[in-house]
Design an enzyme around this catalytic site. Structure first.
Site, PDB file in Angstrom:
ATOM      1  N   VAL A  77     -12.280  20.924  68.673  1.00 12.73           N
ATOM      2  CA  VAL A  77     -11.535  20.477  69.846  1.00 12.73           C
ATOM      3  C   VAL A  77     -10.032  20.608  69.613  1.00 12.73           C
ATOM      4  O   VAL A  77      -9.254  20.637  70.572  1.00 12.73           O
ATOM      5  CB  VAL A  77     -11.902  19.019  70.196  1.00 12.73           C
ATOM      6  CG1 VAL A  77     -11.133  18.522  71.407  1.00 12.73           C
ATOM      7  CG2 VAL A  77     -13.409  18.895  70.433  1.00 12.73           C
ATOM      8  N   GLU A  78      -9.624  20.721  68.376  1.00 10.56           N
ATOM      9  CA  GLU A  78      -8.200  20.801  68.060  1.00 10.56           C
ATOM     10  C   GLU A  78      -7.803  22.248  67.713  1.00 10.56           C
ATOM     11  O   GLU A  78      -7.719  23.097  68.598  1.00 10.56           O
ATOM     12  CB  GLU A  78      -7.864  19.799  66.958  1.00 10.56           C
ATOM     13  CG  GLU A  78      -8.114  18.356  67.420  1.00 10.56           C
ATOM     14  CD  GLU A  78      -7.811  17.325  66.370  1.00 10.56           C
ATOM     15  OE1 GLU A  78      -6.605  17.100  66.105  1.00 10.56           O
ATOM     16  OE2 GLU A  78      -8.747  16.724  65.806  1.00 10.56           O
TER      17      GLU A  78
END
Length: 345
Positions: free
Chosen positions: A145-146
């Site tokens: 997600v990052e």
């Protein structure tokens, strides 16, 4: 005769300088305000200036390498974000968003805290799952997600195709090991840079003995901050970052923050019921600039955040005047990063 005139002139000048020095001394150390020395002494016993706080010694070359990595979007799979995207040093180490978009533009689950002073914290992340900034630096890189990097090997092989990185990693780590460009060394170098992100605030000058750096209103706020019990979690050099604490001792936090999601905090890692709603107490340095507040960025106003903390953590409802004075004190903690540290050469 001329010598006598010159001698008397010199004596007069010396006397004048002595009187001026004594006046300054009296203003600083012998104020008519009886609270001045007592308040400063108590503050010095509760907090620490950044001045005596030694960062881990790192050579200049390692810090410069960490700086390059911090700003490099090639540390994300599609090249869309760098460490600085969520922890923007132009805006005090944050992006001022409730949650931050990653490499695929998906939003993260928690607010991105500032990297300024982060090395002073006992643990990293809201749930304390990393022991220091060096370990923390590598975790977002592998988070889908990052930064969305598929594996440690993927990033290492990517950076090995960049001659400048191969040269700099060899220069910094060549005497330690034959494998100089490794994933652990990437995190280590970024951490070395982050350990230089410790600018001085007016409050540091006050703690170092300059009473004039705080206004009367800020001193009132400091007094209230200490007397009401805020220092239970927010003391030391970082004014926080030293413990994992339950958010919502007296009231459920989400009833006051109006959070869209109830985050279980440390419980999600340990699965121990006693850890439910436990989060790291954040540093209050630069709190004026690092809004929105709390783990989910659910509160925009610093005054509201102060009142919520009083109710949830202390079981107190503060009047508006006290809140305003605490906020005034907290603003004395504001300190911009040194542009010489963050500038890319």
């Amino acid at each position: 005769m001329k010598r006598l005139i010159l001698l008397f002139s010199l004596l007069g000048l010396i006397s004048s300088c002595q009187k001026e020095t004594q006046t300054i001394y009296n203003q600083v150390f012998e104020s008519d305000d009886p609270l001045r020395p007592e308040l400063m002494k108590k503050a010095q016993e509760t907090f620490q200036s950044v001045t005596p706080r030694e960062y881990r010694p790192n050579p200049y070359e390692k810090v410069e390498l960490g700086k390059m990595l911090y700003f490099d979007t090639r540390l994300s799979k599609n090249g869309n974000i760098s460490c600085n995207s969520c922890h923007n040093l132009d805006t005090y180490g944050v992006d001022n968003l409730a949650t931050s978009p990653g490499d695929t533009h998906e939003l993260g689950g928690r607010n991105s805290p500032t990297t300024l002073y982060a090395y002073m914290h006992k643990q990293q992340f809201w749930d304390g799952r990393a022991k220091d900034v060096e370990e923390q630096a590598g975790m977002p890189i592998l988070n889908p997600v990052e930064h969305n990097i598929p594996s440690e090997e993927f990033l290492v092989e990517r950076l090995k195709t960049i001659p400048e990185y191969v040269e700099k990693f060899a220069q910094v780590y060549g005497e330690q090991t034959h494998e100089t460009l490794t994933f652990d060394h990437i995190g280590d170098a970024i951490g070395a840079f982050e350990r230089r992100l410790n600018p001085r605030s007016r409050f540091d000058d006050y703690l170092d003995g300059d009473d004039s750096k705080l206004s009367a209103l800020e001193k009132e706020g400091l007094t209230i901050f200490m007397e009401e019990g805020c220092t239970t979690c927010h003391s030391g050099v970082a004014l926080g970052g030293g413990m994992i604490q339950k958010f919502g001792i007296y009231e459920d936090y989400w009833t006051l923050t109006r959070s869209e999601k109830i985050d279980n905090g440390l419980y999600d890692i340990t699965k121990r019921e006693s850890d439910r709603y436990f989060f790291k107490s954040p540093s209050l340095r630069n709190i004026e600039k690092t809004y929105p507040y709390f783990h989910d960025g659910s509160v925009d106003s610093l005054g509201n955040a102060v009142q919520i903390m009083a109710q949830t953590q202390l079981g107190k409802k503060l009047d508006d005047a006290k809140v305003d004075k605490i906020v005034a004190f907290l603003k004395s903690l504001t300190a911009a990063p040194d542009p010489k540290v963050i500038a890319i050469k």
